[in-house]
Design a protein around this motif. Structure first.
Motif, PDB file in Angstrom:
ATOM      1  N   PRO A  18       0.625  -1.108  -0.151  1.00 15.38           N
ATOM      2  CA  PRO A  18       0.026  -0.053  -0.031  1.00 15.38           C
ATOM      3  C   PRO A  18       0.867   1.143   0.008  1.00 15.38           C
ATOM      4  O   PRO A  18       0.373   2.293  -0.561  1.00 15.38           O
ATOM      5  CB  PRO A  18      -0.618  -0.128   1.347  1.00 15.38           C
ATOM      6  N   ASP A  19       2.036   1.116   0.528  1.00 11.26           N
ATOM      7  CA  ASP A  19       2.998   2.363   0.494  1.00 11.26           C
ATOM      8  C   ASP A  19       4.227   1.913   0.521  1.00 11.26           C
ATOM      9  O   ASP A  19       4.655   0.675   0.394  1.00 11.26           O
ATOM     10  CB  ASP A  19       2.751   3.096   1.499  1.00 11.26           C
ATOM     11  N   ILE A  20       5.380   2.878   0.458  1.00  7.02           N
ATOM     12  CA  ILE A  20       6.739   2.700   0.316  1.00  7.02           C
ATOM     13  C   ILE A  20       7.253   1.874   1.643  1.00  7.02           C
ATOM     14  O   ILE A  20       8.260   1.029   1.501  1.00  7.02           O
ATOM     15  CB  ILE A  20       7.620   4.040   0.217  1.00  7.02           C
ATOM     16  N   TYR A 108       6.905   6.571  -3.470  1.00  6.71           N
ATOM     17  CA  TYR A 108       7.751   5.677  -4.303  1.00  6.71           C
ATOM     18  C   TYR A 108       8.550   6.494  -5.409  1.00  6.71           C
ATOM     19  O   TYR A 108       9.944   6.033  -5.316  1.00  6.71           O
ATOM     20  CB  TYR A 108       6.908   4.711  -5.069  1.00  6.71           C
ATOM     21  N   LEU A 109       8.295   7.365  -6.029  1.00  4.20           N
ATOM     22  CA  LEU A 109       9.067   7.977  -7.064  1.00  4.20           C
ATOM     23  C   LEU A 109      10.143   8.724  -6.333  1.00  4.20           C
ATOM     24  O   LEU A 109      10.969   9.141  -7.131  1.00  4.20           O
ATOM     25  CB  LEU A 109       7.990   8.987  -7.873  1.00  4.20           C
ATOM     26  N   GLN A 110       9.943   9.381  -5.323  1.00  2.00           N
ATOM     27  CA  GLN A 110      10.967  10.369  -4.695  1.00  2.00           C
ATOM     28  C   GLN A 110      12.022   9.287  -3.739  1.00  2.00           C
ATOM     29  O   GLN A 110      13.117   9.834  -3.637  1.00  2.00           O
ATOM     30  CB  GLN A 110      10.090  11.435  -3.609  1.00  2.00           C
ATOM     31  N   GLU A 111      11.538   8.401  -3.500  1.00  2.19           N
ATOM     32  CA  GLU A 111      12.416   7.619  -2.256  1.00  2.19           C
ATOM     33  C   GLU A 111      12.966   6.290  -2.789  1.00  2.19           C
ATOM     34  O   GLU A 111      13.998   5.939  -2.476  1.00  2.19           O
ATOM     35  CB  GLU A 111      11.678   7.090  -0.975  1.00  2.19           C
ATOM     36  N   ARG A 112      12.574   5.830  -4.155  1.00  2.00           N
ATOM     37  CA  ARG A 112      13.197   4.450  -4.514  1.00  2.00           C
ATOM     38  C   ARG A 112      14.309   4.750  -5.438  1.00  2.00           C
ATOM     39  O   ARG A 112      14.444   5.055  -6.456  1.00  2.00           O
ATOM     40  CB  ARG A 112      12.168   3.869  -5.349  1.00  2.00           C
TER      41      ARG A 112
END
Length: 220
Positions: A18-20, A108-112
């Motif tokens: 559901p989330d990072i 996801y886009l900022q931390e992966r």
């Protein structure tokens, strides 16, 4: 070193999160390579994933846009993954739930850090909406390559299709080599070889292929 040729037909579902934070629990260390698929809720992400992997039931498709509420991860091999992100923009759901999806998408886009490329899918009849442009701009600013995939290209006559493709390429030309634009049809298979070629390239960053080479040598 020659790159690893990926057989996308062997793609298999790995996890949903559901989330990072939950994603990190399943895939600790943020390692390997991930390619994200993002787009508006009616852009045909699930159909594209199924067509590219030649698996009709790999990603769930629905006549109701916005059904994908989770970050869905598919495994190519032990080092490589495809990630189907929650659709944005169209879903007729409560605002609180929509905000939750957008938060998961943004995190996801900022931390992966293992993100190697982003496929931004857009209905060729309605390309480059504000959220699509925001997604493309964010990726380029983060030095992540983008494939702007114009889906449902079978819905347009050939001359109209190419006129639209060329118009989108012109509008995104300011981003240079960071953004590629291709038409695609899940139904007809239009554009599939080019898309698979781009994905295969993204799956083989130099640091990963060198690591694989070293692992092979160590095992001998």
């Amino acid at each position: 070193m020659s790159e690893t040729r990926i057989d996308f037909r062997k793609t298999k579902f790995l996890i949903s999160a559901p989330d990072i934070a939950h994603l990190d629990q399943y895939l600790p260390g943020d390692t390997g390579v991930e390619i994200a698929f993002a787009g508006r809720s009616n852009a045909g992400k699930s159909s594209a994933l199924n067509a590219l992997t030649e698996q009709k039931g790999l990603a769930r498709t629905s006549k109701t846009p916005g059904r994908t509420q989770l970050i869905n991860v598919f495994e190519l091999d032990e080092n490589r993954r495809l990630v189907d992100l929650p659709g944005y923009g169209f879903a007729k759901v409560p605002l609180a739930l929509k905000n939750k999806w957008q938060k998961a998408l943004g995190e996801y886009l900022q931390e992966r850090t293992c993100l190697s490329g982003v496929v931004v899918l857009m209905d060729i009849r309605h390309p480059l909406k504000d959220l699509d442009l925001q997604m493309i701009e964010w990726a380029v600013l983060s030095e992540i390559p983008v494939l702007a995939l114009l889906t449902k290209s079978d819905k347009l006559a050939q001359n109209v299709k190419m006129k639209t493709v060329n118009a989108v390429r012109k509008e995104l030309a300011e981003f240079g080599d960071w953004v590629k634009v291709e038409p695609f049809s899940s139904l007809k298979g239009t554009g599939k070889p080019k898309v698979l070629g781009i994905l295969n390239e993204w799956c083989n960053p130099s640091w990963l292929t060198e690591a694989e080479k070293q692992a092979e040598q160590d095992s001998e």
